[in-house]
Design a protein around this motif. Structure first.
Motif, PDB file in Angstrom:
ATOM      1  N   PHE A 388     -56.372  51.546 -78.467  1.00  0.00           N
ATOM      2  CA  PHE A 388     -55.994  52.876 -78.938  1.00  0.00           C
ATOM      3  C   PHE A 388     -54.652  53.241 -78.308  1.00  0.00           C
ATOM      4  O   PHE A 388     -54.319  52.753 -77.226  1.00  0.00           O
ATOM      5  N   GLN A 389     -53.912  54.087 -78.995  1.00  0.00           N
ATOM      6  CA  GLN A 389     -52.684  54.610 -78.402  1.00  0.00           C
ATOM      7  C   GLN A 389     -52.396  55.997 -78.947  1.00  0.00           C
ATOM      8  O   GLN A 389     -52.734  56.317 -80.093  1.00  0.00           O
ATOM      9  N   GLU A 390     -51.802  56.801 -78.102  1.00  0.00           N
ATOM     10  CA  GLU A 390     -51.423  58.165 -78.489  1.00  0.00           C
ATOM     11  C   GLU A 390     -50.007  58.420 -77.993  1.00  0.00           C
ATOM     12  O   GLU A 390     -49.703  58.159 -76.820  1.00  0.00           O
ATOM     13  N   ILE A 391     -49.156  58.919 -78.904  1.00  0.00           N
ATOM     14  CA  ILE A 391     -47.748  59.138 -78.550  1.00  0.00           C
ATOM     15  C   ILE A 391     -47.398  60.616 -78.746  1.00  0.00           C
ATOM     16  O   ILE A 391     -47.618  61.180 -79.829  1.00  0.00           O
ATOM     17  N   THR A 392     -46.889  61.219 -77.712  1.00  0.00           N
ATOM     18  CA  THR A 392     -46.474  62.622 -77.758  1.00  0.00           C
ATOM     19  C   THR A 392     -45.003  62.696 -78.173  1.00  0.00           C
ATOM     20  O   THR A 392     -44.312  61.668 -78.259  1.00  0.00           O
ATOM     21  N   PRO A 393     -44.485  63.908 -78.434  1.00  0.00           N
ATOM     22  CA  PRO A 393     -43.054  64.020 -78.742  1.00  0.00           C
ATOM     23  C   PRO A 393     -42.167  63.385 -77.674  1.00  0.00           C
ATOM     24  O   PRO A 393     -41.188  62.698 -77.982  1.00  0.00           O
ATOM     25  N   ARG A 397     -39.639  60.144 -78.401  1.00  0.00           N
ATOM     26  CA  ARG A 397     -38.208  60.158 -78.074  1.00  0.00           C
ATOM     27  C   ARG A 397     -37.854  59.024 -77.110  1.00  0.00           C
ATOM     28  O   ARG A 397     -36.740  58.481 -77.145  1.00  0.00           O
ATOM     29  N   ALA A 398     -38.825  58.635 -76.254  1.00  0.00           N
ATOM     30  CA  ALA A 398     -38.565  57.599 -75.247  1.00  0.00           C
ATOM     31  C   ALA A 398     -38.523  56.195 -75.850  1.00  0.00           C
ATOM     32  O   ALA A 398     -37.682  55.374 -75.468  1.00  0.00           O
TER      33      ALA A 398
END
Length: 428
Positions: A388-393, A397-398
């Motif tokens: 699983f993976q979760e990416i925030t704003p 951007r990174a």
């Protein structure tokens, strides 16, 4: 047994050869059976049971009444032994439970894994010359621990149309869902494709003869997973002058009685021990009820004398035995240098029989040198790990610009665009 003294390294490949198991020449016959079971279902299974197991069945589903009857036929002593073995197998395999940790690979990007049991698994338990109720425990106990929702077991019936009572009792104790009186290729095909009675499973486990091995190989090409490649069972004893020749001979014979194509090997630094073991094997063989089988297996077996422990370890790691018993003065130090083996038994009081039955480790192991690349059956064999993976704003951007560059250089513009549209939305 064959005595071999101080072989040169260029002889190792030849002297370490296993009994030939060429399943390729069986493929046409096996495929014909598989295709018929896939097409005709239960009817084909019953036909092949009559043809191969010489038993006429109205149904091959094992009923609750049969299981209850079998329980009455198992002695109190054997029940107690089965319960003890189950507890130890459960304890060892429960310690293998996967604990997934969430990892922030870069600020705003979190990744993790979750372990999920394979929903439907099939267990094949051979009939033949011995009722392998221990294999039921070795496969069903970790399957239950892993959270497999449906555990299907197939085993060939005897001429009386019944599965051995101990196999049925072990299956009930270990948590098997459904049991079928079916053996050989027809059982593998039934579990691989499903019939009116047998549910299709997602992975098949268990040993078998060359026909079963060929069937597992064929169905695994497209339609179902299998535990591992399999061949005849084998043991190696690595010993020095401190080893007890009575123990060593007993260990070699315990493997030889498995089947005529089994292999038992001694690698030793002591010529005295080599000769004493040769004598002990012949002496103990005379007392064995299965001595005819063991005698044939011993024709494939060797007592190899080497110069020193370093060479003994080198030849051991080339052989990559299914079972390795180390009976040396400094067996713990030797153990650290073993890199290719299925299961290792250390010291004079650790026979292979312990792992086969009740110490807790699994006895379903890679043979034929596959220990160089495969592990034995474990809790992991019955689970899948989903990432699983979760990416925030912040995370997008990174890593977004790096993804765009990599995708563009692989000329996968749609991949790049899936990131670009998100970065554009974040920058508005």
């Amino acid at each position: 047994m064959i005595l071999i003294n101080y072989p040169d390294r260029d002889q190792w490949a030849e002297i370490l050869q296993r009994p030939a198991l060429d399943t390729a020449n069986l493929f046409d016959t096996v495929q014909t059976i598989i295709d018929r079971v896939r097409k005709e279902g239960d009817k084909a299974v019953l036909t092949y049971e009559s043809m191969f197991d010489k038993v006429e069945l109205d149904t091959f589903i094992v009923s609750e009444e049969e299981i209850a009857e079998a329980e009455k036929l198992v002695s109190v002593e054997l029940k107690a032994a089965i319960y003890l073995a189950k507890k130890n197998i459960e304890t060892f395999h429960a310690a293998q439970r996967f604990e997934g940790k969430k990892v922030e690979t870069i600020a705003g990007v979190t990744c993790w894994q979750k372990a999920v049991g394979i929903e439907k698994v099939g267990l094949y338990i051979p009939g033949g010359t011995a009722p392998l109720f221990s294999t039921v425990l070795m496969l069903a106990v970790p399957a239950k621990l892993a959270g497999c929702k449906e555990i299907v077991l197939c085993s060939p019936p005897g001429r009386d149309g019944k599965i051995h009572p101990a196999v049925l009792f072990a299956a009930r104790v270990a948590g098997v869902s459904k049991i079928y009186k079916a053996g050989g290729v027809q059982a593998i095909a039934a579990m691989a494709y499903g019939t009116e009675s047998v549910p299709k499973v997602y992975k098949i486990f268990g040993p078998g003869n060359q026909y079963v091995t060929a069937a597992k190989q064929l169905v695994s090409l497209r339609d179902v997973a299998i535990d591992m490649p399999a061949g005849p069972s084998e043991v190696e004893v690595l010993a020095d002058e401190t080893a007890n020749p009575v123990f060593v001979a007993a260990d070699l014979l315990s493997q030889a009685e498995h089947g005529v194509d089994s292999q038992a090997m001694l690698i030793t630094t002591s010529e005295k021990l080599q000769k004493e073991v040769m004598y002990e094997v012949e002496r103990q063989l005379g007392y064995l009820p299965r001595r005819d089988i063991a005698s044939k297996a011993l024709a494939n077996s060797k007592l190899i004398l080497v110069k020193n422990i370093k060479e003994a370890l080198e030849i051991t790691n080339v052989y990559a035995p299914e079972h390795l018993i180390v009976q040396t003065k400094d067996y713990q130090a030797i153990a650290e240098q073993v890199v290719n083996a299925g299961s290792v038994f250390l010291g004079p009081l650790s026979p292979e029989s312990a792992g086969d039955y009740a110490s807790g480790t699994n006895h379903t192991l890679p043979t034929n040198g596959y220990a160089k690349a495969y592990s034995g059956v474990s809790l992991d064999s019955f689970i899948r790990k989903i990432t699983f993976q979760e990416i925030t704003p912040e995370g997008m951007r990174a890593i977004g610009p790096a993804i765009e560059v990599m995708a563009a250089n692989e000329q996968l513009d749609a991949h790049k665009n899936a990131v670009t549209v998100r970065l554009d939305a974040l920058n508005k």
